[in-house]
Motif scaffolding. Sequence first.
Motif, mmCIF file in Angstrom:
data_model
loop_
_atom_site.group_PDB
_atom_site.id
_atom_site.type_symbol
_atom_site.label_atom_id
_atom_site.label_comp_id
_atom_site.label_asym_id
_atom_site.label_seq_id
_atom_site.Cartn_x
_atom_site.Cartn_y
_atom_site.Cartn_z
ATOM 1 N N VAL A 37 -9.904 7.008 5.233
ATOM 2 C CA VAL A 37 -8.680 7.121 4.587
ATOM 3 C C VAL A 37 -8.101 6.026 5.083
ATOM 4 O O VAL A 37 -7.883 5.426 6.382
ATOM 5 C CB VAL A 37 -7.885 8.544 4.960
ATOM 6 C CG1 VAL A 37 -6.527 7.953 4.374
ATOM 7 C CG2 VAL A 37 -8.327 9.465 4.300
ATOM 8 N N PHE A 38 -7.128 5.058 4.207
ATOM 9 C CA PHE A 38 -6.413 3.807 4.905
ATOM 10 C C PHE A 38 -5.305 3.873 3.884
ATOM 11 O O PHE A 38 -5.085 4.681 2.794
ATOM 12 C CB PHE A 38 -7.411 2.652 4.492
ATOM 13 C CG PHE A 38 -7.739 2.452 3.088
ATOM 14 C CD1 PHE A 38 -6.772 1.458 2.509
ATOM 15 C CD2 PHE A 38 -9.103 2.690 2.611
ATOM 16 C CE1 PHE A 38 -7.188 0.942 1.173
ATOM 17 C CE2 PHE A 38 -9.232 2.380 1.317
ATOM 18 C CZ PHE A 38 -8.305 1.613 0.553
ATOM 19 N N ALA A 39 -4.472 3.200 4.223
ATOM 20 C CA ALA A 39 -3.075 2.883 3.377
ATOM 21 C C ALA A 39 -2.745 1.294 3.221
ATOM 22 O O ALA A 39 -3.304 0.614 4.146
ATOM 23 C CB ALA A 39 -1.990 3.698 4.159
ATOM 24 N N CYS B 104 0.593 -0.924 3.275
ATOM 25 C CA CYS B 104 1.989 -0.789 3.515
ATOM 26 C C CYS B 104 2.383 -2.234 3.248
ATOM 27 O O CYS B 104 1.901 -3.245 3.566
ATOM 28 C CB CYS B 104 2.049 -0.396 4.760
ATOM 29 S SG CYS B 104 1.547 1.381 5.091
ATOM 30 N N LEU C 3 5.033 2.475 2.349
ATOM 31 C CA LEU C 3 3.878 2.700 2.161
ATOM 32 C C LEU C 3 3.565 2.744 0.485
ATOM 33 O O LEU C 3 4.440 3.295 -0.107
ATOM 34 C CB LEU C 3 3.570 4.245 2.638
ATOM 35 C CG LEU C 3 1.982 4.755 2.668
ATOM 36 C CD1 LEU C 3 1.848 5.594 3.737
ATOM 37 C CD2 LEU C 3 1.745 5.205 1.251
ATOM 38 N N HIS C 4 2.977 2.025 0.053
ATOM 39 C CA HIS C 4 2.615 1.873 -1.504
ATOM 40 C C HIS C 4 1.369 2.679 -2.131
ATOM 41 O O HIS C 4 1.365 3.102 -3.063
ATOM 42 C CB HIS C 4 2.600 0.576 -2.212
ATOM 43 C CG HIS C 4 4.020 -0.169 -1.781
ATOM 44 N ND1 HIS C 4 4.892 -0.049 -2.747
ATOM 45 C CD2 HIS C 4 4.442 -1.172 -0.977
ATOM 46 C CE1 HIS C 4 5.943 -0.763 -2.576
ATOM 47 N NE2 HIS C 4 5.722 -1.615 -1.804
ATOM 48 N N TYR C 5 0.376 2.672 -1.223
ATOM 49 C CA TYR C 5 -1.006 3.263 -1.735
ATOM 50 C C TYR C 5 -1.803 3.939 -0.674
ATOM 51 O O TYR C 5 -1.807 3.285 0.480
ATOM 52 C CB TYR C 5 -2.039 2.006 -2.208
ATOM 53 C CG TYR C 5 -1.182 1.096 -3.151
ATOM 54 C CD1 TYR C 5 -1.319 1.294 -4.316
ATOM 55 C CD2 TYR C 5 -0.845 -0.169 -2.700
ATOM 56 C CE1 TYR C 5 -0.761 0.320 -5.414
ATOM 57 C CE2 TYR C 5 -0.130 -1.152 -3.516
ATOM 58 C CZ TYR C 5 -0.060 -0.786 -4.804
ATOM 59 O OH TYR C 5 0.541 -1.792 -5.795
ATOM 60 N N TRP C 6 -2.396 4.841 -1.005
ATOM 61 C CA TRP C 6 -3.300 5.546 -0.198
ATOM 62 C C TRP C 6 -4.818 5.212 -0.742
ATOM 63 O O TRP C 6 -5.016 4.948 -2.163
ATOM 64 C CB TRP C 6 -3.364 7.143 -0.345
ATOM 65 C CG TRP C 6 -2.336 7.623 0.347
ATOM 66 C CD1 TRP C 6 -0.826 8.029 0.338
ATOM 67 C CD2 TRP C 6 -2.038 7.677 1.952
ATOM 68 N NE1 TRP C 6 -0.063 8.523 1.230
ATOM 69 C CE2 TRP C 6 -0.969 8.226 2.399
ATOM 70 C CE3 TRP C 6 -3.149 7.200 3.149
ATOM 71 C CZ2 TRP C 6 -0.572 8.403 3.877
ATOM 72 C CZ3 TRP C 6 -2.719 7.579 4.380
ATOM 73 C CH2 TRP C 6 -1.430 8.030 4.545
ATOM 74 N N LEU D 174 -8.435 3.536 -4.712
ATOM 75 C CA LEU D 174 -6.934 3.214 -4.410
ATOM 76 C C LEU D 174 -5.992 4.074 -5.354
ATOM 77 O O LEU D 174 -6.102 4.103 -6.574
ATOM 78 C CB LEU D 174 -6.296 1.894 -4.176
ATOM 79 C CG LEU D 174 -5.332 1.559 -3.504
ATOM 80 C CD1 LEU D 174 -5.605 1.724 -2.238
ATOM 81 C CD2 LEU D 174 -5.107 -0.010 -4.041
ATOM 82 N N LEU E 283 1.266 5.539 -4.952
ATOM 83 C CA LEU E 283 2.153 6.827 -4.888
ATOM 84 C C LEU E 283 2.885 7.257 -5.977
ATOM 85 O O LEU E 283 3.310 6.286 -6.762
ATOM 86 C CB LEU E 283 3.386 6.727 -3.532
ATOM 87 C CG LEU E 283 3.036 6.065 -2.206
ATOM 88 C CD1 LEU E 283 3.993 6.203 -1.261
ATOM 89 C CD2 LEU E 283 2.031 7.442 -1.698
ATOM 90 N N ARG F 191 -6.505 -4.719 -0.626
ATOM 91 C CA ARG F 191 -5.215 -5.444 -0.123
ATOM 92 C C ARG F 191 -5.384 -6.873 -0.554
ATOM 93 O O ARG F 191 -4.073 -7.249 -0.960
ATOM 94 C CB ARG F 191 -5.332 -5.498 1.477
ATOM 95 C CG ARG F 191 -4.166 -6.123 2.040
ATOM 96 C CD ARG F 191 -4.164 -6.914 3.322
ATOM 97 N NE ARG F 191 -5.452 -7.889 3.390
ATOM 98 C CZ ARG F 191 -6.301 -7.797 4.297
ATOM 99 N NH1 ARG F 191 -5.778 -7.032 5.524
ATOM 100 N NH2 ARG F 191 -7.133 -8.640 4.523
ATOM 101 N N TRP G 204 -5.352 1.765 8.942
ATOM 102 C CA TRP G 204 -6.309 2.502 9.090
ATOM 103 C C TRP G 204 -5.576 3.778 10.152
ATOM 104 O O TRP G 204 -5.444 3.354 11.365
ATOM 105 C CB TRP G 204 -7.591 2.124 9.691
ATOM 106 C CG TRP G 204 -8.178 1.206 8.922
ATOM 107 C CD1 TRP G 204 -8.191 -0.232 8.968
ATOM 108 C CD2 TRP G 204 -9.187 1.511 7.650
ATOM 109 N NE1 TRP G 204 -8.918 -0.642 8.024
ATOM 110 C CE2 TRP G 204 -9.567 0.285 7.185
ATOM 111 C CE3 TRP G 204 -9.672 2.701 7.389
ATOM 112 C CZ2 TRP G 204 -10.573 0.151 6.240
ATOM 113 C CZ3 TRP G 204 -10.472 2.508 6.074
ATOM 114 C CH2 TRP G 204 -11.035 1.415 5.597
#
Length: 106
Positions: free
Chosen positions: A39-41, A43, A54-57, A67, A70, A85, A98
């Motif tokens: 899992v990553f994000a 931001c 935070l825009h995306y998981w 991807l 939110l 990214r 991460w």
Amino acid sequence: MQGRNHLFSSGYPALPPLGTREEFMTAMREMVEDNAPRVFALCEELGDRHDAVLHYWGMAHDDHADLIGLGGSLHIGFRDAATARDRLALRRNLHLVWPHQPPTPT
């Protein structure tokens, strides 16, 4: 146990069970752990470290990354997390994060 996305059809041949229920559950758990995505994000940094959003998981697999925005605003695949990214950071200062790892500059 086979890898991910193996589905049984109704015409699957009758075979004897693979060990006891506990052994089968252990083997299934090991298969899931071996194939689990990371899992990553993504931001966005606002200003010069003034705030973050935070825009995306994302989920990074061996051969691609999924991807999700939110609120379900986006669901798209990329070659990997860094590519996600790079593509989405054209107008934003996005960082690849991460969870559960020491922070590194991105």
